[in-house]
Scaffold this motif. Structure first.
Motif, PDB file in Angstrom:
ATOM      1  N   ASN A  79       0.831  -1.216   0.000  1.00 44.53           N
ATOM      2  CA  ASN A  79       0.000   0.000   0.000  1.00 44.53           C
ATOM      3  C   ASN A  79       0.857   1.256   0.000  1.00 44.53           C
ATOM      4  O   ASN A  79       0.598   2.214  -0.742  1.00 44.53           O
ATOM      5  CB  ASN A  79      -0.907   0.018   1.235  1.00 44.53           C
ATOM      6  CG  ASN A  79      -2.154  -0.828   1.051  1.00 44.53           C
ATOM      7  OD1 ASN A  79      -2.262  -1.576   0.088  1.00 44.53           O
ATOM      8  ND2 ASN A  79      -3.079  -0.722   1.978  1.00 44.53           N
ATOM      9  N   MET A  80       1.881   1.264   0.854  1.00 44.85           N
ATOM     10  CA  MET A  80       2.755   2.429   0.936  1.00 44.85           C
ATOM     11  C   MET A  80       3.471   2.666  -0.390  1.00 44.85           C
ATOM     12  O   MET A  80       3.547   3.795  -0.885  1.00 44.85           O
ATOM     13  CB  MET A  80       3.770   2.251   2.065  1.00 44.85           C
ATOM     14  CG  MET A  80       3.167   2.359   3.459  1.00 44.85           C
ATOM     15  SD  MET A  80       4.380   2.084   4.762  1.00 44.85           S
ATOM     16  CE  MET A  80       5.502   3.476   4.489  1.00 44.85           C
ATOM     17  N   PHE A  81       3.991   1.591  -0.970  1.00 43.71           N
ATOM     18  CA  PHE A  81       4.709   1.749  -2.240  1.00 43.71           C
ATOM     19  C   PHE A  81       3.759   2.149  -3.355  1.00 43.71           C
ATOM     20  O   PHE A  81       4.142   2.893  -4.271  1.00 43.71           O
ATOM     21  CB  PHE A  81       5.442   0.451  -2.604  1.00 43.71           C
ATOM     22  CG  PHE A  81       6.379   0.616  -3.774  1.00 43.71           C
ATOM     23  CD1 PHE A  81       7.549   1.349  -3.644  1.00 43.71           C
ATOM     24  CD2 PHE A  81       6.084   0.059  -5.007  1.00 43.71           C
ATOM     25  CE1 PHE A  81       8.412   1.508  -4.720  1.00 43.71           C
ATOM     26  CE2 PHE A  81       6.931   0.221  -6.089  1.00 43.71           C
ATOM     27  CZ  PHE A  81       8.106   0.947  -5.942  1.00 43.71           C
ATOM     28  N   ASN A  82       2.510   1.681  -3.301  1.00 41.22           N
ATOM     29  CA  ASN A  82       1.517   2.093  -4.295  1.00 41.22           C
ATOM     30  C   ASN A  82       1.313   3.613  -4.275  1.00 41.22           C
ATOM     31  O   ASN A  82       1.147   4.247  -5.319  1.00 41.22           O
ATOM     32  CB  ASN A  82       0.180   1.397  -4.040  1.00 41.22           C
ATOM     33  CG  ASN A  82       0.175  -0.032  -4.529  1.00 41.22           C
ATOM     34  OD1 ASN A  82       1.071  -0.459  -5.268  1.00 41.22           O
ATOM     35  ND2 ASN A  82      -0.810  -0.802  -4.119  1.00 41.22           N
ATOM     36  N   ILE A  83       1.305   4.187  -3.067  1.00 39.13           N
ATOM     37  CA  ILE A  83       1.141   5.641  -2.957  1.00 39.13           C
ATOM     38  C   ILE A  83       2.381   6.352  -3.481  1.00 39.13           C
ATOM     39  O   ILE A  83       2.285   7.420  -4.101  1.00 39.13           O
ATOM     40  CB  ILE A  83       0.838   6.026  -1.497  1.00 39.13           C
ATOM     41  CG1 ILE A  83      -0.541   5.481  -1.108  1.00 39.13           C
ATOM     42  CG2 ILE A  83       0.875   7.558  -1.317  1.00 39.13           C
ATOM     43  CD1 ILE A  83      -0.908   5.685   0.338  1.00 39.13           C
ATOM     44  N   VAL A  84       3.543   5.761  -3.257  1.00 42.61           N
ATOM     45  CA  VAL A  84       4.780   6.307  -3.836  1.00 42.61           C
ATOM     46  C   VAL A  84       4.689   6.285  -5.367  1.00 42.61           C
ATOM     47  O   VAL A  84       5.132   7.214  -6.040  1.00 42.61           O
ATOM     48  CB  VAL A  84       6.010   5.518  -3.346  1.00 42.61           C
ATOM     49  CG1 VAL A  84       7.263   5.909  -4.134  1.00 42.61           C
ATOM     50  CG2 VAL A  84       6.236   5.762  -1.865  1.00 42.61           C
ATOM     51  N   ILE A  85       4.092   5.216  -5.898  1.00 42.60           N
ATOM     52  CA  ILE A  85       3.887   5.131  -7.357  1.00 42.60           C
ATOM     53  C   ILE A  85       3.036   6.304  -7.837  1.00 42.60           C
ATOM     54  O   ILE A  85       3.369   6.968  -8.836  1.00 42.60           O
ATOM     55  CB  ILE A  85       3.203   3.795  -7.725  1.00 42.60           C
ATOM     56  CG1 ILE A  85       4.156   2.624  -7.517  1.00 42.60           C
ATOM     57  CG2 ILE A  85       2.717   3.820  -9.185  1.00 42.60           C
ATOM     58  CD1 ILE A  85       3.480   1.260  -7.654  1.00 42.60           C
ATOM     59  N   GLY A 285       1.490   4.239   6.674  1.00 39.33           N
ATOM     60  CA  GLY A 285       0.507   3.953   5.632  1.00 39.33           C
ATOM     61  C   GLY A 285      -0.727   4.826   5.786  1.00 39.33           C
ATOM     62  O   GLY A 285      -1.276   5.337   4.800  1.00 39.33           O
ATOM     63  N   PHE A 286      -1.156   5.009   7.028  1.00 38.61           N
ATOM     64  CA  PHE A 286      -2.298   5.881   7.330  1.00 38.61           C
ATOM     65  C   PHE A 286      -2.003   7.329   6.920  1.00 38.61           C
ATOM     66  O   PHE A 286      -2.832   7.986   6.267  1.00 38.61           O
ATOM     67  CB  PHE A 286      -2.604   5.808   8.827  1.00 38.61           C
ATOM     68  CG  PHE A 286      -3.557   6.868   9.318  1.00 38.61           C
ATOM     69  CD1 PHE A 286      -4.913   6.789   9.044  1.00 38.61           C
ATOM     70  CD2 PHE A 286      -3.085   7.940  10.062  1.00 38.61           C
ATOM     71  CE1 PHE A 286      -5.791   7.763   9.497  1.00 38.61           C
ATOM     72  CE2 PHE A 286      -3.951   8.916  10.525  1.00 38.61           C
ATOM     73  CZ  PHE A 286      -5.307   8.830  10.249  1.00 38.61           C
ATOM     74  N   VAL A 287      -0.816   7.823   7.266  1.00 36.76           N
ATOM     75  CA  VAL A 287      -0.436   9.205   6.934  1.00 36.76           C
ATOM     76  C   VAL A 287      -0.401   9.400   5.420  1.00 36.76           C
ATOM     77  O   VAL A 287      -0.928  10.398   4.890  1.00 36.76           O
ATOM     78  CB  VAL A 287       0.937   9.556   7.547  1.00 36.76           C
ATOM     79  CG1 VAL A 287       1.427  10.908   7.036  1.00 36.76           C
ATOM     80  CG2 VAL A 287       0.847   9.573   9.074  1.00 36.76           C
ATOM     81  N   LEU A 288       0.178   8.442   4.699  1.00 36.91           N
ATOM     82  CA  LEU A 288       0.266   8.562   3.236  1.00 36.91           C
ATOM     83  C   LEU A 288      -1.123   8.528   2.597  1.00 36.91           C
ATOM     84  O   LEU A 288      -1.378   9.243   1.623  1.00 36.91           O
ATOM     85  CB  LEU A 288       1.139   7.432   2.678  1.00 36.91           C
ATOM     86  CG  LEU A 288       2.631   7.534   2.973  1.00 36.91           C
ATOM     87  CD1 LEU A 288       3.374   6.303   2.464  1.00 36.91           C
ATOM     88  CD2 LEU A 288       3.227   8.792   2.345  1.00 36.91           C
TER      89      LEU A 288
END
Length: 325
Positions: A79-85, A285-288
């Motif tokens: 999930n975190m990396f998806n937001i980085v994407i 993950g919540f913050v992103l």
């Protein structure tokens, strides 16, 4: 030499898994083009296709390797990396002001993801000795697992109601049959390669001494998110910014369902076995996800302003990596 072999094998398996997941995604698009399945079912198939690597690696970590922390960390690391994407796409295509073209219905799924994070904090931070803890379980299954499934169904329903574009279909049974066969073959490849990917990740934990939560979040999280990275870049390159965002955010929601499935099939309550190393992961993950909410909600064509939140997202992700190594 042994370390080199282990890491090389990990990257080879990650490549095979990513390529196969991309083929699953392509087959899912053929379902939409050549079948009469309702859009909500097509969306569910696409979410499963792009999240199958996370699903397979998490189940392997849970049921075969008995690594509950890795099981809980892998989907959220993804999930975190998806937001980085999503942030990278905004930076790479900054001249197009990608955020401006994202529809608000993306925030339906994203808001549900934020709620899921908050519910997870409630369970994770409740002491096992607390009387309230006993009421959180029905057998071995945590009550938030049931709530997650209901929220996921609600998200699909709301998204369908907000997107009423008429679908057109081509009548080509031969192409549809090819798509079904391709989907079946590459599903098997993804499951097998993800199984071995989890085994190699377990070796990395033993070799490096890194926390299992960190390995699940970073190594497995990134490796299983490569299909989203490739598809997002190609979609944005062709101007399909909203579809790229929908794929990423939809995958984030489905990744929580992966956690719930693992909770159901686990012999012992999953959250009672997870160590505290995953707590920072869920917090970041919540913050992103909150940052994504603001990215979608407050649109502007100002190129500089559109870069601020994506850069902040990447900065937070890098801080998580540095502070947990």
């Amino acid at each position: 030499m042994q370390n080199f072999i282990v890491f090389s094998l990990f990257f080879i398996l990650a490549g095979i898994t990513s390529y196969s997941a991309m083929q699953l995604s392509n087959a899912s698009e053929k379902f939409e083009q050549y079948s009469k399945l309702p859009p909500i079912l097509i969306g569910a198939i696409l979410a499963v296709a792009t999240s199958l690597p996370e699903f397979a690696t998490s189940l392997t970590s849970n049921l075969i390797l008995h690594q509950p922390t890795t099981t809980a960390a892998n989907p959220i690391g993804s999930n975190m990396f998806n937001i980085v994407i999503l942030a990278l796409m905004n930076i790479i295509f900054y001249k197009k002001t990608v955020n401006y073209y994202l529809k608000n219905n993306n925030n339906v799924f994203n808001t549900i993801v934020i709620i899921m994070y908050l519910l997870t904090f409630t369970v994770a931070l409740t002491p096992t000795t607390s009387p309230a803890y006993q009421y959180m379980y029905i057998g071995n299954v945590n009550i938030i697992t049931i709530i997650f499934i209901l929220l996921y169904c609600l998200g699909l329903k709301l998204s369908k109601d907000m997107d009423q574009e008429e679908q057109t279909h081509e009548n080509n049974p031969q192409e549809l049959r090819k798509a079904i066969i391709r989907f079946a073959i590459y599903s098997v490849v993804v499951i097998v390669s993800s199984y071995f990917l989890s085994l190699v990740a377990d070796k990395i934990i033993a070799i490096t001494g890194l926390a299992s939560g960190f390995v699940g979040a970073v190594f497995l999280g990134i490796a299983t998110s490569l299909p989203e990275l490739i598809s997002a870049f190609l979609l944005c390159k062709h101007g399909s910014y909203n579809i790229a965002a929908s794929n990423v955010i939809g995958s984030n929601l489905f990744n929580f369902i992966i956690v719930t499935i693992n909770d159901v099939v686990s012999k012992q309550p999953l959250w009672s076995q997870v160590d505290s190393s995953v707590y920072p992961l869920y917090f970041y993950g919540f913050v992103l996800s909150c940052i994504v909410f603001f990215m979608i909600s407050f649109k502007t064509k100002n190129k500089v302003l559109n870069l601020l939140l994506p850069i902040l997202s990447i900065g937070i992700y890098i801080y998580y990596l540095v502070s947990n190594t």
